[in-house]
Every structure is written in C-alpha cells, then in structure tokens.
Design an enzyme around this catalytic site. Structure first.
Site, mmCIF file in Angstrom:
data_model
loop_
_atom_site.group_PDB
_atom_site.id
_atom_site.type_symbol
_atom_site.label_atom_id
_atom_site.label_comp_id
_atom_site.label_asym_id
_atom_site.label_seq_id
_atom_site.Cartn_x
_atom_site.Cartn_y
_atom_site.Cartn_z
ATOM 1 N N HIS A 131 0.874 -1.191 0.000
ATOM 2 C CA HIS A 131 0.000 0.000 0.000
ATOM 3 C C HIS A 131 0.910 1.239 0.000
ATOM 4 C CE1 HIS A 131 -2.793 2.934 1.838
ATOM 5 N NE2 HIS A 131 -3.782 2.113 1.539
ATOM 6 N N ASP A 208 3.285 -4.235 7.990
ATOM 7 C CA ASP A 208 2.041 -3.485 7.827
ATOM 8 C C ASP A 208 0.907 -4.491 8.053
ATOM 9 O OD1 ASP A 208 -0.281 -2.377 6.903
ATOM 10 O OD2 ASP A 208 0.570 -1.560 5.059
ATOM 11 N N GLN A 211 -4.334 -5.004 7.188
ATOM 12 C CA GLN A 211 -5.336 -5.948 6.661
ATOM 13 C C GLN A 211 -5.254 -7.303 7.347
ATOM 14 O OE1 GLN A 211 -7.698 -5.154 4.575
ATOM 15 N NE2 GLN A 211 -6.999 -3.179 3.827
ATOM 16 N N LYS A 234 -10.345 -0.491 10.751
ATOM 17 C CA LYS A 234 -10.541 -1.691 9.917
ATOM 18 C C LYS A 234 -10.875 -2.912 10.778
ATOM 19 C CE LYS A 234 -7.134 -0.175 6.507
ATOM 20 N NZ LYS A 234 -7.851 0.268 5.310
ATOM 21 N N CYS A 373 -4.724 2.558 -3.587
ATOM 22 C CA CYS A 373 -3.425 3.006 -3.033
ATOM 23 C C CYS A 373 -2.322 1.988 -3.297
ATOM 24 C CB CYS A 373 -3.521 3.302 -1.536
ATOM 25 S SG CYS A 373 -4.708 4.569 -1.125
HETATM 26 N N1 PLP Z 1 -1.733 -0.588 4.679
HETATM 27 C C1 PLP Z 1 -2.691 -1.330 4.128
HETATM 28 C C2 PLP Z 1 -2.366 -2.719 3.658
HETATM 29 C C3 PLP Z 1 -3.975 -0.814 3.980
HETATM 30 O O1 PLP Z 1 -4.933 -1.543 3.414
HETATM 31 C C4 PLP Z 1 -4.236 0.503 4.445
HETATM 32 C C5 PLP Z 1 -5.568 1.103 4.265
HETATM 33 O O2 PLP Z 1 -6.316 0.757 3.401
HETATM 34 C C6 PLP Z 1 -3.206 1.222 5.021
HETATM 35 C C7 PLP Z 1 -1.968 0.647 5.120
HETATM 36 C C8 PLP Z 1 -3.417 2.613 5.554
HETATM 37 O O3 PLP Z 1 -4.246 2.596 6.652
HETATM 38 P P1 PLP Z 1 -4.746 3.979 7.306
HETATM 39 O O4 PLP Z 1 -5.353 4.756 6.177
HETATM 40 O O5 PLP Z 1 -5.735 3.552 8.324
HETATM 41 O O6 PLP Z 1 -3.558 4.650 7.884
#
Ligand code: PLP
Length: 415
Positions: A131, A208, A211, A234, A373
């Site tokens: 992401h 990260d 998910q 999430k 993203c």
């Molecule tokens: N990393 C992953 C794999 C994501 O799916 C997301 C959000 O969709 C993020 C990071 C970013 O999360 P946040 O917008 O809550 O900071």
C-alpha cells in the site's frame, strides 16, 4: 467439496443484529450490501455505545488532570492499551503506541528509527504489493538519507516470489517493510519466514498489519517482528486511532517523532528531555475516546474468534470466486482462495472499474474501485484500476450472490 460449500462457523444473523448501520435500504429499497471492509469496517453497538458513554460520562484529557474525570479517562485509556498488548501478544504496554492509524505508525518508524539508522548505500527492501502507506514513507526516507529501495517481486498468481529473497537480502539491507495481507490481492504473506530471513541478514522488519489484525490472530512475539502497524477503523474500532507496536529495546533508543505536550520529561527554554515509553511517542492530546473504544472492538473480535472470522471470510471469498467464474471477461486478481483472506478484486475486459462499481452501488452493493493506493502493484498487473469486494464477519452468502448477480447484470448492461 470446495471451500465455498463449507458452512460458516459463525452465527452471522446474530452478529448482524449488533451492527445498526447494516440494516438500511437505499432510495430504491435495495438493502445495503457492505463489501468495502478493506477500506473500513463497520462498528458493533458496543463500540458505538462506548464512544457515547465516554463522552457522556468519563471524558477529560488524559495523563494531565488532577481531577476525578481525568483519572477516569486515563484509566480507561490505559485499559485499552492493556487490551491491545494482550491482543497482539506484546511483552509490555511500553511497546504499544497509540497513533492515528497505520500510516502514522509507519511514518513514525521511518522518521524516528529510519533517520537515525540509515545512510547512503543502505537498502530498504519492500514488496511489489505494498500500500502507498508502506511505500511513500520509505521513498521519503531514501530521499533524506541516500538509501536505496528494492522490492520483492510477485509471482503471476499474486504471491511474493521468495526465491528472490536470498539475492535481495544483503548486508546492505537495513529494513524490510512488508504487508502481512495484501489489500488488493488478499494474499496472506509468510511474515514469520520473511522476518527470520531478514534477521539472519541483520535487517529489522516492519509489518504493515492493517489488513491482517482485523482477520487473523497475530502474535508479534511469535513473529519476532520489530515494528507492527495497524488501524482501529478496519477492526471494528473507531477511525482516528491506530497502534504502532515496537520492540521496547528499539523504541527506547529511538528519538521522539513529534514534539509537544505529554512527550517530555523536562523542558527548558532551549532544550528538552523526552518522557519514558510509551508517552515519548504520544505527543499532544491523543484520540482519547477512540483509543478507549478499542477495548470493546477487541472484546468483540475475541468473543467471535479470529480463527472463525478468517474461516468465514475465506468461505465467502471461495463462494465469490465460484459465482464470478462464469462472468465473461472477468479476471480475479491474486492467488487461489486457500492462500488469501476475504478479498476479491477483479477486472472485466472492456469495462471501467468505476462503471462497474457505480452500477453495483445502484443495487445497494458497496465495493471499492480504483488503484486502492497500490499504483505500483496495478502497474505490475498491467491494469490501471480494479473492483474490490472485501468481506468481514457480518457478510452473508446471500450478499455474495447479490454481488455476483449485480456483476453479471453490469456486464450485460455495458456489454
Ligand atoms: N496498509 C494497508 C495494507 C492498507 O490496506 C491501508 C488502508 O487501506 C493502510 C496501510 C493505511 O491505513 P490507514 O489509512 O488507516 O492509515
């Protein structure tokens, strides 16, 4: 028997009764089919009630008032930290930093740990399925330090090609930043294996887990991860709050990221000394009620059981694969159902993802479209956008059927 025939281990009707937002219909009386959980989940009543209860009865700023209310909100805030610590298997509450979300957690590590530990010639190893939140902070770090970015490629079926790992992991690699679950492909990555290899090469690892945490029981100790970032919104929790886990030994050595109130031990007109952990990384007024409401979110997930949640989502994903397989020109991205979480992203030949998603919305089916993203991943896949249906514990087989019916209808309509 395919996975899609496996009966759900969850009492979904009972779960749905706890989520007020799910019981609505649009202007044309289509019931809401919420399949955008990868972007943000919905909240059970216990979380909504907790937020309103905090504001109605317990709210004050934390860690700074001598009065009763501040004591109450501070206690609840720290109860939430303990709940998170236990939920992810951290060794100490000092390792649980409340942030505003995954993005903030990763930026914190890039700025604080990265700026102090990287120099020109060092390498940061990412993957092609990250992401932007787990890409751009590292690009910025590379720009500041002269470090170089490298990436583990993906295979044709959307898994990390770990055959490249021995070549990519060298003594120059200082950090590996990897997603535990892809937000587009759904791929569940072998995080433990990557961490073991990275540590053997002398690199630190940031996971990260945005998910992953909502859908699978994680144990940061078992992983032996150095840093893990995730978001409340999430995982049935509020938006505006997230968590950065870091090994205490690393967090202790790192300089503060943001400066301000609460993060200091002492301040003079021309200098300061930082507070102890975890306050050192929690400058300013934190998301107080949001952090407190992480407690009922975690309780809810634990009561239902994360293993059962993942099993349920995978059975829905398998059903979606089965029902969508006969849509002409439709291609599902990512691996076989057995290797992924409940995320089904797809493209349809000749159809814009935005048209498909808008058509689905017209039937009450909420999905996400675009690059999610992950521009580099979409470029690698040779597409500019995709449609993503992402399932959670409250989704039903009937909703998968509605998704499939709407996609079939969209193809007929536009085709
Ligand atoms: N990393 C992953 C794999 C994501 O799916 C997301 C959000 O969709 C993020 C990071 C970013 O999360 P946040 O917008 O809550 O900071």
């Amino acid at each position: 028997m395919t996975t899609s025939n496996v009966e759900s281990p969850l009492d979904v009707a009972q779960i749905r009764a706890d989520f007020p937002i799910l019981h609505q219909v649009d202007d044309e009386q289509h019931p809401l089919v919420y399949l955008d959980n990868g972007a943000s989940s919905q909240r059970p009543k216990s979380v909504i009630d907790c937020l309103s209860d905090v504001y109605a009865k317990h709210y004050a700023n934390v860690h700074r008032g001598a009065h009763r209310l501040s004591g109450e909100s501070t206690d609840l805030f720290e109860v939430a930290r303990r709940a998170v610590r236990q939920f992810i298997g951290a060794a100490s509450e000092n390792e649980v930093i409340f942030t505003s979300g995954t993005t903030m957690g990763i930026n914190l590590v890039a700025r604080s740990w990265g700026d102090s530990n990287l120099k020109k010639g060092d390498e940061i190893l990412l993957t092609e399925m990250e992401h932007h939140s787990n890409l751009v902070p590292w690009h910025q770090l590379a720009e500041r330090t002269g470090a170089t970015i490298r990436a583990i490629p993906i295979t044709k079926d959307g898994q990390l090609d770990l055959d490249f790992l021995p070549k990519l992991l060298t003594e120059r690699t200082k950090l590996v930043a990897v997603t535990a679950v892809s937000n587009v492909l759904g791929t569940i990555n072998p995080v433990g294996q990557i961490i073991t290899a990275a540590h053997a090469a002398g690199a630190k690892v940031l996971v990260d887990a945005a998910q992953a945490v909502p859908h699978e029981a994680i144990d940061v100790g078992l992983w032996d991860a150095d840093f893990v970032a995730f978001s409340g919104h999430k995982m049935l929790g509020p938006s505006g709050v997230g968590v950065l886990y870091g090994k205490e030994i690393l967090l202790d050595e790192m300089p503060p990221f943001l400066g301000g109130g609460s993060m200091i031990d002492m301040v003079e007109i021309d200098r300061f000394t930082p507070a102890m952990l975890p306050a050192k990384f929690e400058a300013g007024t934190p998301p107080i009620a949001d952090a407190i409401a992480m407690t009922p979110a975690i309780e809810y997930l634990e009561e239902v059981g994360l293993e059962r949640i993942l099993q349920h989502e995978q059975s829905l994903a398998a059903y979606a694969h089965e029902l969508l397989s006969d849509v002409k020109g439709l291609r599902i991205l990512g691996p076989e159902v057995t290797a992924k979480a409940g995320i089904v992203s797809f493209v349809v030949d000749g159809l814009a993802a935005s048209d498909v998603a808008t058509f689905l919305d017209g039937r009450g089916v909420a999905v996400r479209e675009g690059h999610h993203c992950t521009l580099p991943l979409h470029k690698k896949l040779g597409i500019s956008a995709s449609v993503r249906a992402s399932f959670y514990l409250y989704n039903t087989r009937e909703e998968v059927e509605k998704l499939s019916d709407a996609v079939h209808a969209a193809v007929e309509f536009f085709g």
